[in-house]
Design an enzyme around this catalytic site. Structure first.
Site, PDB file in Angstrom:
ATOM      1  N   ASP A 192       0.808  -1.230   0.000  1.00  0.00           N
ATOM      2  CA  ASP A 192       0.000   0.000   0.000  1.00  0.00           C
ATOM      3  C   ASP A 192       0.831   1.266   0.000  1.00  0.00           C
ATOM      4  O   ASP A 192       0.398   2.305   0.491  1.00  0.00           O
ATOM      5  CB  ASP A 192      -0.912  -0.020   1.232  1.00  0.00           C
ATOM      6  CG  ASP A 192      -0.131  -0.312   2.507  1.00  0.00           C
ATOM      7  OD1 ASP A 192       1.087  -0.045   2.523  1.00  0.00           O
ATOM      8  OD2 ASP A 192      -0.733  -0.803   3.484  1.00  0.00           O
ATOM      9  N   HIS A 202       6.949   4.799  12.445  1.00  0.00           N
ATOM     10  CA  HIS A 202       7.205   5.619  11.263  1.00  0.00           C
ATOM     11  C   HIS A 202       5.937   6.168  10.611  1.00  0.00           C
ATOM     12  O   HIS A 202       6.010   6.898   9.631  1.00  0.00           O
ATOM     13  CB  HIS A 202       7.985   4.814  10.222  1.00  0.00           C
ATOM     14  CG  HIS A 202       7.188   3.710   9.599  1.00  0.00           C
ATOM     15  ND1 HIS A 202       6.326   3.914   8.557  1.00  0.00           N
ATOM     16  CD2 HIS A 202       7.106   2.401   9.898  1.00  0.00           C
ATOM     17  CE1 HIS A 202       5.748   2.761   8.237  1.00  0.00           C
ATOM     18  NE2 HIS A 202       6.201   1.833   9.035  1.00  0.00           N
TER      19      HIS A 202
HETATM   20  C1  UD1 Z   1       6.972   4.543   3.402  1.00  0.00           C
HETATM   21  C2  UD1 Z   1       5.532   4.213   2.985  1.00  0.00           C
HETATM   22  C3  UD1 Z   1       4.815   3.478   4.117  1.00  0.00           C
HETATM   23  C4  UD1 Z   1       5.614   2.264   4.562  1.00  0.00           C
HETATM   24  C5  UD1 Z   1       7.031   2.686   4.917  1.00  0.00           C
HETATM   25  C6  UD1 Z   1       7.886   1.482   5.247  1.00  0.00           C
HETATM   26  C7  UD1 Z   1       4.314   5.763   1.527  1.00  0.00           C
HETATM   27  C8  UD1 Z   1       3.559   7.027   1.441  1.00  0.00           C
HETATM   28  N1  UD1 Z   1       4.808   5.451   2.732  1.00  0.00           N
HETATM   29  O1  UD1 Z   1       6.915   5.462   4.486  1.00  0.00           O
HETATM   30  O2  UD1 Z   1       3.537   3.049   3.661  1.00  0.00           O
HETATM   31  O3  UD1 Z   1       4.988   1.684   5.686  1.00  0.00           O
HETATM   32  O4  UD1 Z   1       7.633   3.360   3.789  1.00  0.00           O
HETATM   33  O5  UD1 Z   1       9.034   1.860   5.964  1.00  0.00           O
HETATM   34  O6  UD1 Z   1       4.477   5.073   0.539  1.00  0.00           O
HETATM   35  N2  UD1 Z   1      14.465   7.852   4.039  1.00  0.00           N
HETATM   36  C9  UD1 Z   1      15.842   7.775   3.924  1.00  0.00           C
HETATM   37  N3  UD1 Z   1      16.386   6.563   3.525  1.00  0.00           N
HETATM   38  C10 UD1 Z   1      15.631   5.482   3.271  1.00  0.00           C
HETATM   39  C11 UD1 Z   1      14.242   5.563   3.412  1.00  0.00           C
HETATM   40  C12 UD1 Z   1      13.667   6.758   3.786  1.00  0.00           C
HETATM   41  O7  UD1 Z   1      16.549   8.731   4.167  1.00  0.00           O
HETATM   42  O8  UD1 Z   1      16.192   4.448   2.911  1.00  0.00           O
HETATM   43  C13 UD1 Z   1      13.855   9.143   4.449  1.00  0.00           C
HETATM   44  C14 UD1 Z   1      13.898  10.164   3.287  1.00  0.00           C
HETATM   45  O9  UD1 Z   1      14.091  11.450   3.825  1.00  0.00           O
HETATM   46  C15 UD1 Z   1      12.495  10.033   2.680  1.00  0.00           C
HETATM   47  C16 UD1 Z   1      11.689   9.839   3.956  1.00  0.00           C
HETATM   48  O10 UD1 Z   1      12.480   8.960   4.770  1.00  0.00           O
HETATM   49  O11 UD1 Z   1      12.100  11.156   1.930  1.00  0.00           O
HETATM   50  C17 UD1 Z   1      10.305   9.314   3.762  1.00  0.00           C
HETATM   51  O12 UD1 Z   1      10.274   8.172   2.917  1.00  0.00           O
HETATM   52  P1  UD1 Z   1       8.845   7.717   2.279  1.00  0.00           P
HETATM   53  O13 UD1 Z   1       9.051   6.465   1.513  1.00  0.00           O
HETATM   54  O14 UD1 Z   1       8.193   8.850   1.596  1.00  0.00           O
HETATM   55  O15 UD1 Z   1       7.949   7.464   3.545  1.00  0.00           O
HETATM   56  P2  UD1 Z   1       8.108   6.479   4.768  1.00  0.00           P
HETATM   57  O16 UD1 Z   1       7.710   7.250   5.971  1.00  0.00           O
HETATM   58  O17 UD1 Z   1       9.422   5.819   4.728  1.00  0.00           O
HETATM   59  N1  UDP Z   2      12.601  -4.110   9.806  1.00  0.00           N
HETATM   60  C1  UDP Z   2      13.983  -4.212   9.588  1.00  0.00           C
HETATM   61  N2  UDP Z   2      14.818  -3.387  10.301  1.00  0.00           N
HETATM   62  C2  UDP Z   2      14.352  -2.463  11.192  1.00  0.00           C
HETATM   63  C3  UDP Z   2      12.949  -2.352  11.386  1.00  0.00           C
HETATM   64  C4  UDP Z   2      12.098  -3.197  10.674  1.00  0.00           C
HETATM   65  O1  UDP Z   2      14.452  -5.038   8.807  1.00  0.00           O
HETATM   66  O2  UDP Z   2      15.175  -1.750  11.805  1.00  0.00           O
HETATM   67  C5  UDP Z   2      11.703  -4.984   9.028  1.00  0.00           C
HETATM   68  C6  UDP Z   2      10.661  -5.743   9.823  1.00  0.00           C
HETATM   69  O3  UDP Z   2      11.136  -7.005  10.222  1.00  0.00           O
HETATM   70  C7  UDP Z   2       9.498  -5.860   8.830  1.00  0.00           C
HETATM   71  C8  UDP Z   2       9.638  -4.637   7.964  1.00  0.00           C
HETATM   72  O4  UDP Z   2      10.945  -4.139   8.179  1.00  0.00           O
HETATM   73  O5  UDP Z   2       9.617  -6.992   7.994  1.00  0.00           O
HETATM   74  C9  UDP Z   2       8.608  -3.616   8.332  1.00  0.00           C
HETATM   75  O6  UDP Z   2       8.885  -2.411   7.685  1.00  0.00           O
HETATM   76  P1  UDP Z   2       8.275  -1.037   8.142  1.00  0.00           P
HETATM   77  O7  UDP Z   2       7.886  -1.100   9.580  1.00  0.00           O
HETATM   78  O8  UDP Z   2       9.237   0.007   7.725  1.00  0.00           O
HETATM   79  O9  UDP Z   2       7.005  -0.877   7.200  1.00  0.00           O
HETATM   80  P2  UDP Z   2       5.492  -1.412   7.278  1.00  0.00           P
HETATM   81  O10 UDP Z   2       5.520  -2.886   7.446  1.00  0.00           O
HETATM   82  O11 UDP Z   2       4.817  -0.683   8.401  1.00  0.00           O
HETATM   83  O12 UDP Z   2       4.930  -0.982   5.960  1.00  0.00           O
END
Ligand code: UD1
Ligand code: UDP
Length: 370
Positions: free
Chosen positions: A97, A205
């Site tokens: 999603d 997050h």
């Molecule tokens: C995103 C997804 C969320 C998912 C989550 C998993 C959307 C809108 N959100 O949220 O559904 O649960 O990922 O973790 O699709 N960033 C880094 N390095 C990384 C990853 C993220 O620096 O490797 C920072 C960047 O500043 C980036 C920000 O996190 O712009 C937000 O990343 P984004 O993918 O937009 O949203 P998440 O909160 O990570």
């Molecule tokens: N996870 C990981 N390292 C971390 C935190 C979470 O590998 O420091 C893994 C966790 O085991 C799970 C996945 O990341 O499989 C969940 O991702 P996240 O919570 O970012 O996203 P969501 O599932 O809420 O979309």
């Protein structure tokens, strides 16, 4: 001629949940499997791809610091357009999603390419919670040709939305395939933990928790630490700046809080196994922890994953200070309450979800794709 299947991954959980499918598809000699990384996450995605030995064939490198939803969506749609035109796949698959998944489903619709939605049918029925994920998965579901629902209740959600039963398969969630494939591996932890303390593992997050709600979670943790000298908190902080700033400001100086960068998947699974209790707003953690017999207090008011709540091994506490402190303290004090929540159950899968999904796709590709 082999059928071309494009598997799309954008963020950490998508890579974890798509890896078992990608690996299973690659074992099929009649399929030409291409991995498209949007890299909506850069570092978190790369970590997981390495663990599962999956290399992207195409990498859009889309992530920008603190990216806004509208620009992320617009940039993804433009880049996906080019890829789909150039590749012209028979099928595209994506999981979950995120903005990646919603835009991929839409781009496939515009190009009339059949889209398979993995982890289909999860719903809270509240567009604001989780935001924007509920809308993302509704859109992806509306546009999908195949709906790979992890559980019977997700199938029921899809039926309620008018999806034809023939297009839905209950497969289990591939997160359990991924978890079982690594859970027994020995790994060295990149953090030093005190073996004499009970470990509370924290992850957070969600966008709807940014600001005040997340500050309340941190204050509840400080109160729990004050009341329980035998407790240590480990918190791998999500790199989203909205989370990072608050976590470091409120928890950074406490001697029994270990704040670290996000852990690679193997060490993270190891710390879930080591934890006494998990506090999290993560979707994936709600699915994995019950299979490892670890109680989870979910830092959200609603969940699209009701199965573990119904089993009594996951509890919703939201971001209310009193509710978090009360429920966590109960699990620290009351052994029978703890034991009732620390039963190993796996309502989300048996480790064979990817095989089921691949079998269905192979069958579909053997006939005409309408
Ligand atoms: C995103 C997804 C969320 C998912 C989550 C998993 C959307 C809108 N959100 O949220 O559904 O649960 O990922 O973790 O699709 N960033 C880094 N390095 C990384 C990853 C993220 O620096 O490797 C920072 C960047 O500043 C980036 C920000 O996190 O712009 C937000 O990343 P984004 O993918 O937009 O949203 P998440 O909160 O990570
Ligand atoms: N996870 C990981 N390292 C971390 C935190 C979470 O590998 O420091 C893994 C966790 O085991 C799970 C996945 O990341 O499989 C969940 O991702 P996240 O919570 O970012 O996203 P969501 O599932 O809420 O979309």
């Amino acid at each position: 001629m082999n059928h071309k299947v494009i598997c799309v991954v954008g963020t950490r959980p998508e890579a974890i949940k798509m890896a078992p499918i990608i690996l299973a598809l690659k074992r099929e000699p009649t399929l030409d499997v291409r991995v498209l990384a949007t890299a909506q996450h850069r570092h978190l995605l790369d970590q997981v791809m390495k663990v599962f030995n999956v290399e992207p064939d195409i990498d859009l490198d889309i992530m920008r610091p603190n990216q806004a939803l509208t620009t992320l969506t617009a940039r993804l749609l433009l880049d996906l357009d080019d890829v789909l035109l150039a590749e012209n796949p028979a099928v595209v698959l994506a999981q979950g999603d995120t903005t990646t998944v919603m835009t991929v489903a839409l781009a496939c619709f515009y190009h009339k390419i059949p889209f398979g939605h993995v982890e289909a049918g999860l719903r809270t029925w509240d567009m604001q919670n989780p935001f924007p994920e509920e809308m993302n998965r509704v859109i992806a579901g509306r546009l999908a040709k195949w709906h790979f629902a992890p559980t019977e209740s997700s199938r029921q959600n899809l039926l309620r939305e008018g999806v034809s039963d023939a297009d839905i398969a209950v497969t289990g969630n591939t997160v359990i395939d991924a978890l079982l494939s690594v859970a027994d591996r020995d790994v060295e932890l990149p953090v030093v933990l005190d073996p004499t303390k009970r470990l509370i593992l924290v992850t957070a997050h969600r966008r709807e928790n940014f600001g005040e709600p997340f500050e309340r979670v941190c204050r509840a943790l400080l109160t729990l630490l004050e009341r329980n000298p035998d407790v240590q908190v480990l918190y791998p902080v999500h790199p989203n700046p909205n989370v990072h700033e608050i976590a470091h400001r409120l928890l950074g100086k406490h001697p029994r809080v270990v704040l670290c960068d996000p852990l690679d998947y193997l060490p993270f699974v190891a710390v879930m196994k080591r934890a006494y209790l998990i506090l999290s707003d993560s979707g994936g953690v709600q699915e994995e922890a019950p299979a490892l017999g670890k109680p989870v207090l979910v830092l959200r008011h609603e969940t699209e994953r009701p199965e573990a709540v119904q089993e009594g091994v996951v509890k919703l506490v939201g971001t209310d200070f009193d509710a978090i402190v009360l429920e966590a303290q109960r699990l620290l004090d009351d052994e029978s309450a703890y034991r009732a929540m620390a039963r190993g159950v796996s309502p989300y899968g048996d480790g064979h979800a990817a095989a089921r999904i691949v079998a269905i796709l192979k069958d579909a590709l053997a006939g005409p794709l309408t």
